[in-house]
Design an enzyme around this catalytic site. Structure first.
Site, PDB file in Angstrom:
ATOM      1  N   LYS A  17      45.735  39.883  42.946  1.00 36.08           N
ATOM      2  CA  LYS A  17      45.587  40.298  41.557  1.00 36.08           C
ATOM      3  C   LYS A  17      46.277  39.269  40.666  1.00 36.08           C
ATOM      4  O   LYS A  17      47.278  38.692  41.118  1.00 36.08           O
ATOM      5  CB  LYS A  17      46.157  41.692  41.308  1.00 36.08           C
ATOM      6  N   TYR A  27      50.048  45.936  36.445  1.00 37.57           N
ATOM      7  CA  TYR A  27      50.497  47.098  37.232  1.00 37.57           C
ATOM      8  C   TYR A  27      50.478  48.374  36.393  1.00 37.57           C
ATOM      9  O   TYR A  27      50.143  49.449  36.890  1.00 37.57           O
ATOM     10  CB  TYR A  27      51.903  46.862  37.797  1.00 37.57           C
TER      11      TYR A  27
HETATM   12  P1  NAD Z   1      53.487  30.542  44.218  1.00 36.34           P
HETATM   13  O1  NAD Z   1      53.598  29.533  43.141  1.00 36.34           O
HETATM   14  O2  NAD Z   1      54.701  30.889  44.983  1.00 36.34           O
HETATM   15  O3  NAD Z   1      52.375  30.083  45.260  1.00 36.34           O
HETATM   16  C1  NAD Z   1      51.132  29.556  44.865  1.00 36.34           C
HETATM   17  C2  NAD Z   1      50.582  28.684  45.961  1.00 36.34           C
HETATM   18  O4  NAD Z   1      49.354  28.107  45.499  1.00 36.34           O
HETATM   19  C3  NAD Z   1      51.514  27.518  46.313  1.00 36.34           C
HETATM   20  O5  NAD Z   1      51.588  27.379  47.698  1.00 36.34           O
HETATM   21  C4  NAD Z   1      50.844  26.317  45.699  1.00 36.34           C
HETATM   22  O6  NAD Z   1      51.087  25.122  46.407  1.00 36.34           O
HETATM   23  C5  NAD Z   1      49.372  26.711  45.771  1.00 36.34           C
HETATM   24  N1  NAD Z   1      48.520  25.998  44.830  1.00 36.34           N
HETATM   25  C6  NAD Z   1      47.303  25.545  45.109  1.00 36.34           C
HETATM   26  N2  NAD Z   1      46.782  24.892  44.056  1.00 36.34           N
HETATM   27  C7  NAD Z   1      47.708  24.923  43.095  1.00 36.34           C
HETATM   28  C8  NAD Z   1      47.745  24.409  41.771  1.00 36.34           C
HETATM   29  N3  NAD Z   1      46.714  23.732  41.247  1.00 36.34           N
HETATM   30  N4  NAD Z   1      48.845  24.644  41.044  1.00 36.34           N
HETATM   31  C9  NAD Z   1      49.879  25.342  41.527  1.00 36.34           C
HETATM   32  N5  NAD Z   1      49.888  25.849  42.811  1.00 36.34           N
HETATM   33  C10 NAD Z   1      48.818  25.642  43.568  1.00 36.34           C
HETATM   34  O7  NAD Z   1      52.839  31.836  43.564  1.00 36.34           O
HETATM   35  P2  NAD Z   1      52.801  33.290  44.193  1.00 36.34           P
HETATM   36  O8  NAD Z   1      53.912  34.081  43.631  1.00 36.34           O
HETATM   37  O9  NAD Z   1      52.663  33.195  45.657  1.00 36.34           O
HETATM   38  O10 NAD Z   1      51.453  33.878  43.518  1.00 36.34           O
HETATM   39  C11 NAD Z   1      50.172  33.590  44.038  1.00 36.34           C
HETATM   40  C12 NAD Z   1      49.200  34.733  43.690  1.00 36.34           C
HETATM   41  O11 NAD Z   1      49.674  35.926  44.263  1.00 36.34           O
HETATM   42  C13 NAD Z   1      49.067  35.010  42.194  1.00 36.34           C
HETATM   43  O12 NAD Z   1      47.738  35.359  41.901  1.00 36.34           O
HETATM   44  C14 NAD Z   1      49.966  36.200  41.960  1.00 36.34           C
HETATM   45  O13 NAD Z   1      49.564  37.016  40.879  1.00 36.34           O
HETATM   46  C15 NAD Z   1      49.822  36.938  43.267  1.00 36.34           C
HETATM   47  N6  NAD Z   1      51.006  37.745  43.596  1.00 36.34           N
HETATM   48  C16 NAD Z   1      50.815  39.036  43.928  1.00 36.34           C
HETATM   49  C17 NAD Z   1      51.888  39.834  44.247  1.00 36.34           C
HETATM   50  C18 NAD Z   1      51.685  41.264  44.677  1.00 36.34           C
HETATM   51  O14 NAD Z   1      52.671  41.986  44.808  1.00 36.34           O
HETATM   52  N7  NAD Z   1      50.467  41.688  44.926  1.00 36.34           N
HETATM   53  C19 NAD Z   1      53.180  39.312  44.183  1.00 36.34           C
HETATM   54  C20 NAD Z   1      53.344  37.974  43.851  1.00 36.34           C
HETATM   55  C21 NAD Z   1      52.244  37.198  43.558  1.00 36.34           C
END
Ligand code: NAD
Length: 370
Positions: free
Chosen positions: A136, A221
């Site tokens: 999401k 949320y």
């Molecule tokens: P994060 O920044 O920790 O991870 C993102 C990943 O995407 C990294 O490994 C990064 O290298 C990669 N990536 C690939 N292309 C990229 C680009 N062009 N720019 C930046 N990063 C790039 O982020 P996250 O917290 O893991 O969030 C990722 C997704 O998960 C989001 O959509 C977020 O909303 C979702 N999320 C959901 C929950 C939940 O509880 N459901 C919690 C946290 C995050």
């Protein structure tokens, strides 16, 4: 009197139940046969912080396992493939991952990248003939979400959004209570979702990659919660934005938005989404016959809460473990969770977010058709 009786009843159950569960020969503890059916073979795309949480949680899944990795960073592939025992032949980067098409060891890809990349990546996964599990928000607007739904339909694969709360035991219990009419006619929902965001250079504060600010990330949320708590779809929204730091929260990146939603029954919701306040993770709902209060309401848990009948006592289980076993049950058995996690569910939230942004711009009441 009746609450005292409930208390004594609970005390009796737990006093008798605990030693029974701890006993190795207890029929309840040993009756569950080990799962022998198929495992959902999942590739994780985007090896960032949330993917790390999902990967750890999946170690306890009964029906899903990590069988593939997709990342743009070779060192992460090396580290994760060793840690999770994923063979090199099932590791890909963002250029070549269409080749998963020919990999029988991957049934589904879990897209866990920045929001602005979800649509194109999910559509590529669908075109490769694999099921899509997407975090999401599913995209950055309803049009993107609908394009994803259409692409997955055309490819005859499932599209499932990472709504982990739809599997969380206390949340599920409250939804069941609402469905059973235990709150009477539901009248009002209050949702507060927010945290203080740090590093100003992160993708979450980049309009293109995030699609917005707090609303896309955490406000969603309260939107999703209002819908599953009240059990209705909103017909209008109003919204007001407050921006105290335009340097950090640039044009199109919302810092704080208050929004209100109206529902066909006459129920109303009043919500707050923010990247600039702490300790905001709370749901409250009241109906003609009862209420529920949850705080924390959507964090990683344990979720805490109480209703007019007493505290919510369902056990905490790691959300993502339940979610991924639930996703396997959905894909293998067609077993639906209490509230859907499909692409159509995701599009509903995106339509509401579109309307909230429009209401902020116009200052008026925006009608929604869901
Ligand atoms: P994060 O920044 O920790 O991870 C993102 C990943 O995407 C990294 O490994 C990064 O290298 C990669 N990536 C690939 N292309 C990229 C680009 N062009 N720019 C930046 N990063 C790039 O982020 P996250 O917290 O893991 O969030 C990722 C997704 O998960 C989001 O959509 C977020 O909303 C979702 N999320 C959901 C929950 C939940 O509880 N459901 C919690 C946290 C995050």
């Amino acid at each position: 009197m009746s609450s005292r009786r409930n208390f004594i009843e609970k005390l009796t159950i737990s006093a008798v139940g605990l030693p029974l569960l701890a006993h190795p020969t207890n029929i309840f503890a040993t009756s569950e046969a080990p799962y022998q059916g198929p495992m959902l073979k999942v590739a994780l795309m985007g090896l960032g912080s949330y993917a790390g949480r999902v990967a750890e949680a999946m170690q306890d899944c009964k029906r899903a396992k990590i069988t593939g990795l997709i990342s743009g960073t070779p060192s992460k592939i090396t580290e994760w493939s060793e840690k999770y025992n994923v063979p090199k032949k099932s590791c890909y980067n963002y250029e070549d991952f269409d080749k998963i098409k020919n990999n029988p060891d991957i049934d589904a890809v879990y897209v866990i990248t920045p929001n602005g990349l979800h649509k194109d990546q999910s559509i590529r996964v669908a075109k490769a003939g694999k099921h899509v599990i997407c975090e999401k928000p599913m995209g950055i607007n309803a049009e993107e979400g609908q394009a994803m739904v259409d692409a997955c339909k055309a490819a005859n694969v499932k599209l499932l959004i990472g709504y982990r709360m739809h599997f969380e035991p206390k949340t599920v219990a409250v939804i069941k209570m609402r469905k059973d009419g235990e709150f009477g006619k539901t009248k009002f929902f209050q949702g507060q979702s927010g945290f203080n965001i740090g590093d100003p250079t992160q993708w979450r504060l980049d309009k293109e990659l995030a699609g917005g600010g707090a609303m896309m990330d955490i406000g969603i949320y309260s939107i999703n919660g209002a819908r599953y708590m009240l059990g209705e779809e909103p017909v209008w929204v109003t919204a007001q934005e407050t921006k105290t730091d335009p340097e950090k929260f640039k044009e199109g990146v919302d810092e704080t938005i208050q929004f209100q939603m109206g529902f066909p029954s006459g129920a109303v919701a009043n919500c707050l989404s923010t990247y600039n306040m702490s300790n905001l993770d709370r749901f409250f709902m009241t109906g003609t016959d009862g209420f529920v209060e949850m705080q924390p309401s959507t964090g990683y848990g344990p979720i805490e809460g109480r209703t007019h009948k007493g505290p919510l006592t369902q056990p905490h289980v790691t959300h993502q473990t339940l979610q991924m076993d639930g996703v396997a049950a959905l894909i293998f058995d067609g077993k639906q969770p209490i509230v859907p996690v499909d692409g159509e569910e995701g599009v509903k939230d995106m339509k509401i977010i579109d309307a909230i942004f429009e209401a902020v711009k116009t200052g008026g009441k925006v009608e929604i058709k869901i």
